[in-house]
Design a protein around this motif. Structure first.
Motif, PDB file in Angstrom:
ATOM      1  N   ARG A 228       0.922  -1.148  -0.008  1.00 61.64           N
ATOM      2  CA  ARG A 228       0.020   0.063   0.085  1.00 61.64           C
ATOM      3  C   ARG A 228       1.056   1.319  -0.068  1.00 61.64           C
ATOM      4  NH1 ARG A 228      -4.288   2.442   3.960  1.00 61.64           N
ATOM      5  NH2 ARG A 228      -6.168   2.174   2.536  1.00 61.64           N
ATOM      6  N   VAL A 229       0.593   2.154  -0.701  1.00 64.43           N
ATOM      7  CA  VAL A 229       1.149   3.471  -0.659  1.00 64.43           C
ATOM      8  C   VAL A 229       0.138   4.607  -0.555  1.00 64.43           C
ATOM      9  CG1 VAL A 229       2.601   5.198  -1.934  1.00 64.43           C
ATOM     10  CG2 VAL A 229       3.201   2.996  -2.204  1.00 64.43           C
ATOM     11  N   MET A 230      -0.140   5.376   0.318  1.00 63.46           N
ATOM     12  CA  MET A 230      -0.977   6.266   0.486  1.00 63.46           C
ATOM     13  C   MET A 230      -0.345   7.640   0.849  1.00 63.46           C
ATOM     14  SD  MET A 230      -4.272   6.091   3.062  1.00 63.46           S
ATOM     15  CE  MET A 230      -3.784   6.167   4.591  1.00 63.46           C
ATOM     16  N   GLY A 231      -0.675   8.641   0.241  1.00 59.35           N
ATOM     17  CA  GLY A 231       0.053   9.614   0.458  1.00 59.35           C
ATOM     18  C   GLY A 231      -0.746  11.200  -0.142  1.00 59.35           C
ATOM     19  N   ILE A 232      -0.306  12.249   0.592  1.00 63.12           N
ATOM     20  CA  ILE A 232      -0.509  13.952   0.098  1.00 63.12           C
ATOM     21  C   ILE A 232       0.328  14.103  -0.743  1.00 63.12           C
ATOM     22  CG2 ILE A 232      -0.829  15.996   0.934  1.00 63.12           C
ATOM     23  CD1 ILE A 232      -1.468  14.417   3.866  1.00 63.12           C
ATOM     24  N   VAL A 233       0.083  14.040  -1.927  1.00 60.61           N
ATOM     25  CA  VAL A 233       1.163  14.357  -3.108  1.00 60.61           C
ATOM     26  C   VAL A 233       0.793  15.391  -3.690  1.00 60.61           C
ATOM     27  CG1 VAL A 233       1.725  11.820  -3.418  1.00 60.61           C
ATOM     28  CG2 VAL A 233       0.024  12.815  -4.642  1.00 60.61           C
ATOM     29  N   ASN A 234       0.003  16.584  -3.043  1.00 60.15           N
ATOM     30  CA  ASN A 234      -0.394  17.821  -3.894  1.00 60.15           C
ATOM     31  C   ASN A 234      -0.220  18.699  -2.809  1.00 60.15           C
ATOM     32  OD1 ASN A 234      -2.450  19.894  -4.870  1.00 60.15           O
ATOM     33  ND2 ASN A 234      -1.437  19.191  -6.485  1.00 60.15           N
ATOM     34  N   GLY A 235       0.647  19.626  -2.842  1.00 59.88           N
ATOM     35  CA  GLY A 235       0.848  20.697  -1.992  1.00 59.88           C
ATOM     36  C   GLY A 235      -0.459  21.755  -1.785  1.00 59.88           C
ATOM     37  N   THR A 236      -0.753  22.321  -3.300  1.00 63.19           N
ATOM     38  CA  THR A 236      -1.823  23.412  -3.062  1.00 63.19           C
ATOM     39  C   THR A 236      -3.177  22.636  -2.604  1.00 63.19           C
ATOM     40  OG1 THR A 236      -0.939  23.860  -5.467  1.00 63.19           O
ATOM     41  CG2 THR A 236      -3.309  24.771  -4.939  1.00 63.19           C
TER      42      THR A 236
ATOM     43  N   ASP B 266      -8.848  31.124  -2.453  1.00 59.40           N
ATOM     44  CA  ASP B 266      -8.578  32.736  -2.671  1.00 59.40           C
ATOM     45  C   ASP B 266      -7.012  32.785  -1.894  1.00 59.40           C
ATOM     46  OD1 ASP B 266     -10.744  33.118  -4.186  1.00 59.40           O
ATOM     47  OD2 ASP B 266     -11.596  34.103  -2.777  1.00 59.40           O
ATOM     48  N   GLU B 267      -7.121  32.377  -0.692  1.00 60.78           N
ATOM     49  CA  GLU B 267      -5.782  32.771   0.092  1.00 60.78           C
ATOM     50  C   GLU B 267      -4.699  31.896  -0.431  1.00 60.78           C
ATOM     51  OE1 GLU B 267      -6.472  32.021   4.281  1.00 60.78           O
ATOM     52  OE2 GLU B 267      -4.346  32.443   4.646  1.00 60.78           O
ATOM     53  N   ALA B 268      -4.755  30.655  -1.154  1.00 61.23           N
ATOM     54  CA  ALA B 268      -3.844  29.941  -1.686  1.00 61.23           C
ATOM     55  C   ALA B 268      -3.472  30.612  -2.864  1.00 61.23           C
ATOM     56  CB  ALA B 268      -4.332  28.584  -1.993  1.00 61.23           C
ATOM     57  N   THR B 269      -4.244  31.226  -3.665  1.00 63.14           N
ATOM     58  CA  THR B 269      -3.849  32.077  -4.793  1.00 63.14           C
ATOM     59  C   THR B 269      -3.145  33.138  -4.334  1.00 63.14           C
ATOM     60  OG1 THR B 269      -6.042  31.075  -5.791  1.00 63.14           O
ATOM     61  CG2 THR B 269      -4.628  32.869  -6.908  1.00 63.14           C
ATOM     62  N   ALA B 270      -3.639  34.012  -3.495  1.00 63.54           N
ATOM     63  CA  ALA B 270      -2.936  35.203  -3.098  1.00 63.54           C
ATOM     64  C   ALA B 270      -1.424  34.941  -2.380  1.00 63.54           C
ATOM     65  CB  ALA B 270      -3.684  35.905  -1.940  1.00 63.54           C
ATOM     66  N   LEU B 271      -1.346  33.793  -1.880  1.00 62.33           N
ATOM     67  CA  LEU B 271       0.068  33.237  -1.316  1.00 62.33           C
ATOM     68  C   LEU B 271       0.856  32.771  -2.126  1.00 62.33           C
ATOM     69  CD1 LEU B 271      -0.999  32.260   2.246  1.00 62.33           C
ATOM     70  CD2 LEU B 271       0.425  34.325   1.820  1.00 62.33           C
ATOM     71  N   GLY B 272       0.264  32.462  -3.551  1.00 63.37           N
ATOM     72  CA  GLY B 272       1.242  31.967  -4.645  1.00 63.37           C
ATOM     73  C   GLY B 272       1.152  30.214  -4.653  1.00 63.37           C
ATOM     74  N   TYR B 273       0.260  29.603  -3.596  1.00 64.12           N
ATOM     75  CA  TYR B 273       0.306  28.327  -3.609  1.00 64.12           C
ATOM     76  C   TYR B 273      -0.476  27.594  -4.654  1.00 64.12           C
ATOM     77  CZ  TYR B 273       2.685  28.188   0.885  1.00 64.12           C
ATOM     78  OH  TYR B 273       3.509  28.450   1.997  1.00 64.12           O
ATOM     79  N   ALA B 274      -1.578  28.593  -5.196  1.00 65.04           N
ATOM     80  CA  ALA B 274      -2.453  28.017  -6.347  1.00 65.04           C
ATOM     81  C   ALA B 274      -2.051  28.826  -7.441  1.00 65.04           C
ATOM     82  CB  ALA B 274      -3.747  27.948  -5.740  1.00 65.04           C
ATOM     83  N   GLU B 275      -2.077  28.010  -8.597  1.00 67.87           N
ATOM     84  CA  GLU B 275      -1.940  28.820  -9.891  1.00 67.87           C
ATOM     85  C   GLU B 275      -3.340  29.496 -10.392  1.00 67.87           C
ATOM     86  OE1 GLU B 275       0.047  26.625 -13.125  1.00 67.87           O
ATOM     87  OE2 GLU B 275       0.716  25.163 -11.506  1.00 67.87           O
ATOM     88  N   ALA B 276      -3.282  30.431 -11.162  1.00 70.59           N
ATOM     89  CA  ALA B 276      -4.575  31.203 -11.631  1.00 70.59           C
ATOM     90  C   ALA B 276      -5.496  30.122 -12.081  1.00 70.59           C
ATOM     91  CB  ALA B 276      -4.166  32.148 -12.849  1.00 70.59           C
ATOM     92  N   ASP B 277      -5.214  29.191 -12.833  1.00 73.08           N
ATOM     93  CA  ASP B 277      -5.990  28.216 -13.140  1.00 73.08           C
ATOM     94  C   ASP B 277      -5.567  26.933 -12.273  1.00 73.08           C
ATOM     95  OD1 ASP B 277      -7.633  26.158 -14.040  1.00 73.08           O
ATOM     96  OD2 ASP B 277      -6.859  26.284 -16.037  1.00 73.08           O
TER      97      ASP B 277
END
Lengths: 430, 430
Positions: B155-163, B183-194
């Motif tokens: 089994r491999v179980m993970g959190i593999v996406n930081g955004t 919105d907060e993730a986008t403002a801090l640069g953790y999420a992309e525009a899309d």
């Protein structure tokens, strides 16, 4: 693609780990062959007491003559899971001389003689792998040596001894004292009849030496590692730790000095904040926290001991060494090119939590604070508690060199108003 | 020992990751040379917009002709950090044809075309390494492929996406809804525009395909991965999770079926107990939990993205590939010998947390319980809450196949007394 002549493995030792290595080699032979690209077979198993039946190992493979086994000449990989310095050391070098590579789980030997073993391996064109020597099944040596080979590691801080983590965890969760928790660990098989190597941190110190050497590409001998056991940790220390939002762990800490010109390695109990990932490592688990310049903070977590986990690490190395042999190549050897000096404990800079029993009269705090100031140790917080003519002072310092703290404590002991230094504990992970 | 002709690296892409790779190759050239056993130099950098100044990269190394760069013939290692399918795929295969090995961080391409890229690498006797493609700086590919090569991963179980972990962590700690946290993730640069690739779990699904293939020594295509994004997770779901002593994470889960005859790979939001090591992975960090037969439970934790961490992983691979070249060998190639079939989501067995809006009248619970029983889904707990003529039922099931649960929900929707299915969430990690 698959060649038919099998690679031959000789097993030295068939206890908890060795018998599990033998079992997996038999039951998972097809998987191992597919992953290596050639079949691999157990060619001999050297034991001290051949009369003691070992599950699954055919009697004709068992021998008491380990030296003859490693000298056979047709052995590809010698797996050394005897432990201790001799005869392991001589058997390993004999194996190299007779054309075999070596997979070892022997932290004591690697910490003491790693450099000369590497030299012997290189001289004879053989591999020396030892993932199982530190933190059992947790992939740690390979990530540090290979995955982080393009990065600069600044700090390795870990819980690398399962026995002591079990004891400290029991003390933390049940409020038990050290001896009570040790008794439970012994009853459950987590501690050996003579627990000295674990509780006095000899085991962790050997692992710290190995980790520091790999992390900083330099040689760190066992004697270079500052070592303090955890037998003096009390229930009162845990109560103090809780008041600070901390718990207590036995930590192996390898650090590069701020100026990069030296390194330190040490093992001692320390308070760490409950919010630190290492604080939540429970029972006999191990975990190692790595700080690298580009990678940032990494943590590796898993079982640090036990037959099956250690066998997993050993067999991962066996597969790697076998692949190297098919490639007619060897894996990375010793990397000690930086030749960084190892500084003494006095130069380590960290924070301290100090409990003092003092006279309950005016002016004591001023006296104590003066002693800290005179030694250049800056105080972060002080808590004063009076009870029945006696009082206690709990001082938490800012970061200061260990030597300055030792000087402070020595001077504090000479004060008339200080009746005793109840405990001194370093505070890490902040 | 050290040869003087340097190994030559071509860099495709010089954005956040590429510029950091170039910077470290320059500033840490001596360390890299010592670890490889030969100097390594940046021989060319292909970019789309040469006018955009890149810190530290000499102008004469910059080209817009990536194809000509990989065809030069004197390149030892091509580092591909462009991302996307084309032109990355063609450039990588062209690199192999012209005698270069490849280090890639391209999870989308590897998930889609890993098998054919491996075949091309093998045909031309070159290496294909991609530690940076999954979980950024966390050493994960190498531990799975090499350290655990003697073990059986179940089994491999993970959190593999930081955004998405950042967004879910915000929702958990602040009580914010999805859009506010995004919105907060986008403002801090953790999420992309899309943010589609992240929040709809395309990114995590690609990583799950790669991890499943490596863990089970079989081929898992992107289409084989069940994918469910996390845009539907609500503050109410977090409240429900808390009542169960859980939190919610977007998990990539790769499992071997109990009978060992097939595997599954899936990505979806799930409740996990707060006591599970993955529950305490905060902000944009990644962590992957691995269960292996002999090793037991391991966890790897660290930054899953970002220029420096990804560059660390890339450079670790560059060092490994360069060492292989000096050895005139290659590292392990594709290992897909088990050829295990990938089962569909309907065959996945797990637990479920289901919130129903129901009529507040007698007999509803009996009706609902009957539907579960008819579909063979056993109920663990039920909680019934009435408010103003309406009521909610929260059902937590025992382990059941996903298909049985889907059938149950479909039948529940047809009941007059069930006004709506407010949420369905899987419960993992128990």
């Amino acid at each position: 693609m698959m060649r038919t002549r099998p690679l031959k493995v000789a097993l030295l030792g068939c206890g908890v780990v060795g018998s599990e290595v033998a079992r997996i080699m038999t039951t998972h032979a097809d998987d191992l062959a597919a992953r290596i690209g050639a079949p691999v077979e157990l060619a001999g198993v050297a034991v001290r007491r051949p009369d003691k039946v070992r599950g699954g190992v055919p009697a004709e493979l068992i021998t008491t003559d380990a030296t003859a086994l490693v000298k056979r000449g047709d052995i590809d990989v010698v797996v050394e899971v005897i432990g201790g310095i001799e005869p392991a050391r001589t058997l390993i070098t004999t194996a190299f001389e007779h054309g075999a590579s070596v997979v070892s789980a022997n932290k004591a030997l690697l910490a003491q003689d790693g450099a000369s073993l590497y030299a012997a391996a290189e001289q004879h064109g053989q591999d020396l792998y030892y993932e199982a020597a530190v933190a059992g099944a947790i992939p740690l040596i390979r990530p540090l040596r290979e995955s982080l080979a393009g990065d600069k590691i600044n700090r390795v801080m870990g819980i690398v001894n399962g026995t002591t983590n079990f004891i400290l965890d029991k003390m933390d969760t049940s409020g038990a004292g050290y001896s009570e928790a040790l008794d439970e660990a012994t009853a459950l098989g987590y501690a050996e009849a003579d627990p000295t190597a674990d509780v006095e941190a000899f085991d962790a110190a050997a692992k710290a030496a190995i980790l520091a050497g790999i992390a900083f590409h330099t040689r760190v001998r066992l004697d270079d590692v500052y070592r303090e056991g955890m037998t003096e940790v009390t229930a009162a220390d845990f109560a103090s730790a809780k008041e600070m939002g901390c718990t207590i762990k036995l930590l192996a800490i390898c650090e590069r000095a701020a100026d990069g010109g030296s390194v330190t390695a040490r093992v001692h109990p320390a308070m760490i904040p409950l919010s630190h990932p290492l604080a939540s490592v429970r029972e006999a688990y191990n975990a190692v926290f790595v700080e690298a310049e580009a990678a940032g903070q990494l943590m590796f977590y898993g079982p640090g001991a036990g037959g099956s986990p250690t066998a997993s690490a050993v067999l991962g190395d066996v597969v790697a060494v076998c692949r190297n042999r098919l490639n007619e190549a060897t894996g990375p050897g010793e990397s000690a090119y930086t030749q960084l000096p190892v500084s003494s404990m006095g130069e380590v800079v960290t924070r301290y939590h100090i409990s003092l029993d003092v006279a309950d009269k005016p002016g004591v705090l001023a006296q104590v604070a003066t002693v800290f100031a005179e030694h250049g140790v800056s105080i972060d917080t002080v808590r004063q508690q009076g009870k029945d003519g006696e009082a206690s002072l709990v001082v938490v310092t800012h970061r200061a060199p260990d030597a300055a703290l030792s000087g402070t404590v020595e001077a504090l002991r000479k004060l008339d108003t200080v009746r005793g230094v109840a405990s001194i504990m370093r505070v890490e992970g902040e």
